[in-house]
Write a protein that holds these residues in place. Structure first.
Motif, PDB file in Angstrom:
ATOM      1  N   GLN A  33       0.835  -1.193   0.000  1.00 41.80           N
ATOM      2  CA  GLN A  33       0.000   0.000   0.000  1.00 41.80           C
ATOM      3  C   GLN A  33       0.873   1.246   0.000  1.00 41.80           C
ATOM      4  OE1 GLN A  33      -2.675  -1.563   3.417  1.00 41.80           O
ATOM      5  NE2 GLN A  33      -4.016  -0.188   2.289  1.00 41.80           N
ATOM      6  N   VAL A  34       0.278   2.350  -0.448  1.00 44.36           N
ATOM      7  CA  VAL A  34       1.037   3.586  -0.536  1.00 44.36           C
ATOM      8  C   VAL A  34       0.114   4.778  -0.314  1.00 44.36           C
ATOM      9  CG1 VAL A  34       0.717   3.750  -3.051  1.00 44.36           C
ATOM     10  CG2 VAL A  34       2.673   4.889  -1.972  1.00 44.36           C
ATOM     11  N   THR A  35       0.655   5.788   0.358  1.00 43.37           N
ATOM     12  CA  THR A  35      -0.050   7.057   0.523  1.00 43.37           C
ATOM     13  C   THR A  35       0.629   8.093  -0.367  1.00 43.37           C
ATOM     14  OG1 THR A  35       1.333   7.790   2.363  1.00 43.37           O
ATOM     15  CG2 THR A  35      -0.585   6.439   2.904  1.00 43.37           C
ATOM     16  N   ASN A  36       0.398   9.361  -0.098  1.00 41.82           N
ATOM     17  CA  ASN A  36       0.994  10.408  -0.928  1.00 41.82           C
ATOM     18  C   ASN A  36       2.377  10.828  -0.446  1.00 41.82           C
ATOM     19  OD1 ASN A  36      -0.045  11.532   1.423  1.00 41.82           O
ATOM     20  ND2 ASN A  36      -0.497  13.502   0.470  1.00 41.82           N
ATOM     21  N   THR A  37       2.892  10.193   0.602  1.00 43.52           N
ATOM     22  CA  THR A  37       4.199  10.536   1.157  1.00 43.52           C
ATOM     23  C   THR A  37       5.030   9.273   1.323  1.00 43.52           C
ATOM     24  OG1 THR A  37       3.190  12.348   2.409  1.00 43.52           O
ATOM     25  CG2 THR A  37       5.405  11.663   3.061  1.00 43.52           C
ATOM     26  N   PRO A  38       6.281   9.259   0.874  1.00 43.73           N
ATOM     27  CA  PRO A  38       7.105   8.058   1.028  1.00 43.73           C
ATOM     28  C   PRO A  38       7.288   7.687   2.489  1.00 43.73           C
ATOM     29  CG  PRO A  38       8.105   9.580  -0.543  1.00 43.73           C
ATOM     30  CD  PRO A  38       6.980  10.318   0.114  1.00 43.73           C
ATOM     31  N   ASN A  39       7.232   6.403   2.772  1.00 42.33           N
ATOM     32  CA  ASN A  39       7.472   5.919   4.117  1.00 42.33           C
ATOM     33  C   ASN A  39       8.945   6.103   4.465  1.00 42.33           C
ATOM     34  OD1 ASN A  39       8.466   3.328   5.788  1.00 42.33           O
ATOM     35  ND2 ASN A  39       6.402   3.890   6.435  1.00 42.33           N
ATOM     36  N   GLN A  40       9.234   6.633   5.642  1.00 39.62           N
ATOM     37  CA  GLN A  40      10.610   6.971   5.995  1.00 39.62           C
ATOM     38  C   GLN A  40      11.497   5.749   6.153  1.00 39.62           C
ATOM     39  OE1 GLN A  40      10.514   9.666   9.397  1.00 39.62           O
ATOM     40  NE2 GLN A  40      10.750  11.389   7.999  1.00 39.62           N
ATOM     41  N   ARG A  41      10.980   4.663   6.698  1.00 38.80           N
ATOM     42  CA  ARG A  41      11.800   3.458   6.823  1.00 38.80           C
ATOM     43  C   ARG A  41      12.195   2.953   5.438  1.00 38.80           C
ATOM     44  NH1 ARG A  41      12.254  -1.204  10.411  1.00 38.80           N
ATOM     45  NH2 ARG A  41      10.488  -0.549  11.671  1.00 38.80           N
ATOM     46  N   LEU A  42      11.211   2.854   4.543  1.00 35.82           N
ATOM     47  CA  LEU A  42      11.496   2.362   3.203  1.00 35.82           C
ATOM     48  C   LEU A  42      12.408   3.323   2.446  1.00 35.82           C
ATOM     49  CD1 LEU A  42       7.994   1.014   2.107  1.00 35.82           C
ATOM     50  CD2 LEU A  42       9.760  -0.092   3.477  1.00 35.82           C
ATOM     51  N   GLN A  43      12.229   4.598   2.713  1.00 31.23           N
ATOM     52  CA  GLN A  43      13.018   5.625   2.050  1.00 31.23           C
ATOM     53  C   GLN A  43      14.451   5.664   2.562  1.00 31.23           C
ATOM     54  OE1 GLN A  43      11.172   9.445   2.433  1.00 31.23           O
ATOM     55  NE2 GLN A  43      12.345  10.409   0.797  1.00 31.23           N
ATOM     56  N   GLY A  44      14.660   5.131   3.768  1.00 30.29           N
ATOM     57  CA  GLY A  44      15.995   5.131   4.348  1.00 30.29           C
ATOM     58  C   GLY A  44      16.418   6.461   4.915  1.00 30.29           C
ATOM     59  N   THR A  45      15.452   7.285   5.325  1.00 29.39           N
ATOM     60  CA  THR A  45      15.766   8.641   5.779  1.00 29.39           C
ATOM     61  C   THR A  45      15.586   8.829   7.284  1.00 29.39           C
ATOM     62  OG1 THR A  45      13.505   9.348   5.244  1.00 29.39           O
ATOM     63  CG2 THR A  45      15.201   9.680   3.562  1.00 29.39           C
ATOM     64  N   ARG A  46      15.324   7.759   8.001  1.00 28.11           N
ATOM     65  CA  ARG A  46      15.189   7.912   9.455  1.00 28.11           C
ATOM     66  C   ARG A  46      16.543   8.263  10.066  1.00 28.11           C
ATOM     67  NH1 ARG A  46      12.714   2.615  11.857  1.00 28.11           N
ATOM     68  NH2 ARG A  46      14.405   1.725  10.614  1.00 28.11           N
ATOM     69  N   THR A  47      16.497   8.980  11.174  1.00 28.73           N
ATOM     70  CA  THR A  47      17.718   9.335  11.896  1.00 28.73           C
ATOM     71  C   THR A  47      17.621   8.841  13.335  1.00 28.73           C
ATOM     72  OG1 THR A  47      16.815  11.505  12.494  1.00 28.73           O
ATOM     73  CG2 THR A  47      18.137  11.372  10.465  1.00 28.73           C
ATOM     74  N   VAL A  48      18.762   8.754  13.982  1.00 27.39           N
ATOM     75  CA  VAL A  48      18.783   8.310  15.367  1.00 27.39           C
ATOM     76  C   VAL A  48      18.061   9.323  16.243  1.00 27.39           C
ATOM     77  CG1 VAL A  48      20.250   7.749  17.338  1.00 27.39           C
ATOM     78  CG2 VAL A  48      20.940   7.070  15.043  1.00 27.39           C
ATOM     79  N   THR A  49      17.205   8.812  17.107  1.00 26.55           N
ATOM     80  CA  THR A  49      16.517   9.687  18.050  1.00 26.55           C
ATOM     81  C   THR A  49      17.488  10.115  19.145  1.00 26.55           C
ATOM     82  OG1 THR A  49      14.463   8.496  17.644  1.00 26.55           O
ATOM     83  CG2 THR A  49      14.551   9.876  19.610  1.00 26.55           C
ATOM     84  N   THR A  50      17.585  11.410  19.374  1.00 24.87           N
ATOM     85  CA  THR A  50      18.516  11.893  20.401  1.00 24.87           C
ATOM     86  C   THR A  50      17.931  11.829  21.801  1.00 24.87           C
ATOM     87  OG1 THR A  50      17.756  14.159  20.017  1.00 24.87           O
ATOM     88  CG2 THR A  50      19.670  13.412  18.761  1.00 24.87           C
ATOM     89  N   SER A  51      16.599  11.885  21.887  1.00 28.55           N
ATOM     90  CA  SER A  51      15.954  11.831  23.202  1.00 28.55           C
ATOM     91  C   SER A  51      14.804  10.836  23.133  1.00 28.55           C
ATOM     92  CB  SER A  51      15.440  13.207  23.615  1.00 28.55           C
ATOM     93  OG  SER A  51      14.488  13.682  22.675  1.00 28.55           O
ATOM     94  N   GLY A  52      14.138  10.644  24.240  1.00 25.99           N
ATOM     95  CA  GLY A  52      13.031   9.696  24.273  1.00 25.99           C
ATOM     96  C   GLY A  52      13.463   8.355  24.836  1.00 25.99           C
ATOM     97  N   THR A  53      12.538   7.416  24.852  1.00 29.94           N
ATOM     98  CA  THR A  53      12.793   6.121  25.471  1.00 29.94           C
ATOM     99  C   THR A  53      12.153   5.004  24.664  1.00 29.94           C
ATOM    100  OG1 THR A  53      10.782   6.195  26.812  1.00 29.94           O
ATOM    101  CG2 THR A  53      12.779   7.154  27.773  1.00 29.94           C
TER     102      THR A  53
END
Length: 570
Positions: free
Chosen positions: A70-90
């Motif tokens: 399935q696909v929406t109007n915006t590329p999925n970030q995981r598939l796109q390979g554009t995710r970055t390391v989260t600096t904060s959070g748990t």
């Protein structure tokens, strides 16, 4: 694979800064010295794991947007390979602590009650602890297994993580315990879980780990001392127990042109033979509660960028049981109506076609999908990046469409997965027989009047997704993709098969022929098909094979312990 430790209490309490706060009991429980003295108290506590804020988040049903289905109007970030390391959070281990609180304190019920009076709730606790850890395993890989409620000074907080196969073994063991204690009754499927659901999830976990260990071998995600065949055998065993019990069966009224579609559009599953567990919405009981908002049918009346890819559409066989490539039954792509002709009926019971009834007014008048089809991409509500509009899970009767407070039920587990898990596990073991196929794949195909899969006569497909694997494995995976389409399984299947190199990297989601629609804001490829990400992803998805199968660990957690290491590639 690099190692890390999940720091349980730091995760749960990171935002707290004083000891009084850190010492608090869970807000949904009374103090442990007076709680769990009766089965009713145990039931009340376990109810919190069923509500919409807890139970569904351990599930993956509902969409395949993080995949090639399935696909929406915006590329999925995981598939796109554009995710970055989260600096904060748990990484949230809140529910680990909550379920361990139960195990630390439930035995006081033994003072005045026998095991038979409370074993259902004990079984539920084992079941939910397994679900909680399985979700963590899928997200982060190897994690620390904690089975008791920890204090702020507990040395276990700084233990190294457990190997991922040890975590998988722990989860499978929890489900063994759950199956021992849970009721064997089928019930209505909308109340409490039972033994067969625990075995379904055990087959899912074992199939997942077995596939992961087999197909990620030799990569940064590989497992030391991998034994995938042990997990495949366990998956087949667990699924086989459910099948042998004969408590469930594939739903069919004998109408292959509508039974599959109708299964996902029913308003009640209390007597449905296939539905193992589902969520019931009753506004008389939950109206106004934000945890129970629901408007699935209402939202599906228009596509609003929710579409199916041509990659999925092409996976459906023709009615002669052969793939579309070189098949005289396939009439091409010029119109969606032609594309749907002579196809596995699950094609047009999943993807809306112009001739079907799309709306049934309260006065009984009807409107077919050609009205919406003519309006595609004419306004935001009608935007459809691929053109293929999903109808699976949609009921056209407008009397059931209610914004926010709809009573359309939610499907959580169904028997079809049991059959597919069994067939795949046996195929991976190399022990699948025609008799096995006849009791797993055949009932699913019989529902839609498709020819059975015959091991001795598998039609060659030059476009098999996995040419390096056997024809049998390819067809078992195709059947899984088609039967479970848009139910949320596809990404986890891609991940456990280590299949992003074949299915994701360098690809783009495609749609149907753009010439079918009057207005089109989306790019078109050289063959005339909708190509919505042509400009944003000129080289296709950039999924990073050595990184994106797992999520990153927030840097803020790594700073808390020198044994905590980042996941590969991050």
């Amino acid at each position: 694979m690099k190692k890390y430790v999940v720091i349980i209490i730091a995760i749960v309490w990171l935002s707290a800064c004083n000891k009084n706060f850190l010492d608090r009991r869970p807000l949904d429980a009374t103090t442990s010295d007076v709680f769990f003295e009766t089965p009713d108290q145990m039931r009340t506590y376990m109810n919190t794991f069923y509500n919409s804020g807890n139970f569904p988040k351990y599930e993956n049903h509902g969409s395949d947007y993080e995949s090639d289905n399935q696909v929406t109007n915006t590329p999925n970030q995981r598939l796109q390979g554009t995710r970055t390391v989260t600096t904060s959070g748990t990484i949230s281990f809140t529910d680990v602590r909550r379920i361990n609180f139960f195990f630390d304190n439930y035995k006081r019920v033994e003072k005045n009650h026998t095991l038979t009076q409370y074993q259902q709730y004990l079984g539920e606790a084992y079941f939910f602890r397994a679900l909680i850890y399985f979700k963590l395993l899928q997200s982060y890989g190897a994690i620390q297994v904690v089975t008791k409620e920890l204090g702020v000074d507990s040395p276990e907080l700084f233990n190294p993580r457990d190997p991922r196969n040890a975590v998988a073994d722990f989860i499978i063991g929890q489900l063994d315990s759950a199956a021992t204690y849970l009721t064997a009754d089928k019930t209505s499927g909308a109340g409490r879980i039972n033994r067969w659901i625990a075995l379904l999830i055990q087959s899912r976990v074992a199939l997942y780990e077995g596939s992961w260990e087999k197909y990620h071998a030799g990569t940064v995600f590989g497992v030391d001392n991998a034994k995938p065949e042990v997990y495949f055998a366990k998956a087949a065993e667990a699924a086989g127990k459910v099948m042998d019990a004969k408590v469930y069966s594939v739903y069919s009224t004998g109408n292959p042109q509508s039974d599959y579609k109708n299964l996902f559009a029913l308003m009640d599953y209390s007597t449905n033979t296939e539905m193992m567990f589902w969520r019931k919405y009753d506004n008389n009981l939950t109206g106004g509660d934000p945890d129970f908002t629901n408007d699935r049918f209402y939202r599906m009346r228009t596509p609003t960028n929710r579409t199916i890819t041509r990659q999925l559409a092409d996976a459906y066989l023709c009615t002669n049981g052969k793939p579309i490539t070189g098949n005289e039954q396939f009439h091409g792509y010029n119109t969606l109506a032609l594309e749907a002709e002579n196809r596995d009926p699950r094609f047009y019971q999943t993807i809306a076609t112009p001739d079907q009834v799309w709306k049934i007014q309260i006065n009984g008048s009807t409107e077919n999908w050609s009205g919406a089809y003519a309006q595609l991409n004419s306004a935001a509500d009608y935007n459809a990046p691929s053109g293929y509009i999903i109808q699976k899970g949609y009921n056209p009767n407008l009397v059931y469409h209610v914004q926010q407070y709809e009573e359309s039920p939610g499907i959580i587990y169904r028997y079809a997965e049991v059959l597919l898990n069994y067939a795949e596990a046996k195929a991976e073991l190399g022990t699948l027989t025609q008799a096995d196929i006849d009791k797993t794949i055949k009932p699913l195909r019989d529902r839609v009047a498709m020819p059975n899969l015959l091991m001795a006569a598998i039609a060659t497909d030059p476009k098999w997704e996995f040419p390096a694997l056997s024809p049998l494995i390819n067809e078992i995976r195709r059947e899984r993709r088609v039967e479970l389409a848009a139910e949320g399984f596809r990404w986890n299947d891609i991940a456990r098969w280590a299949a992003a190199d074949e299915l994701i990297v360098g690809t783009r989601p495609k749609g149907f022929k753009a010439s079918q629609i009057a207005k089109n804001p989306f790019p078109v490829d050289e063959q005339g098909f909708l190509d919505p990400f042509q400009k944003s992803l000129p080289s296709g998805y950039g999924f990073k094979l050595g990184r994106d199968y797992l999520n990153s660990i927030p840097e803020s957690e790594i700073l808390l312990n020198d044994k905590l290491k980042q996941n590969p590639g991050w």
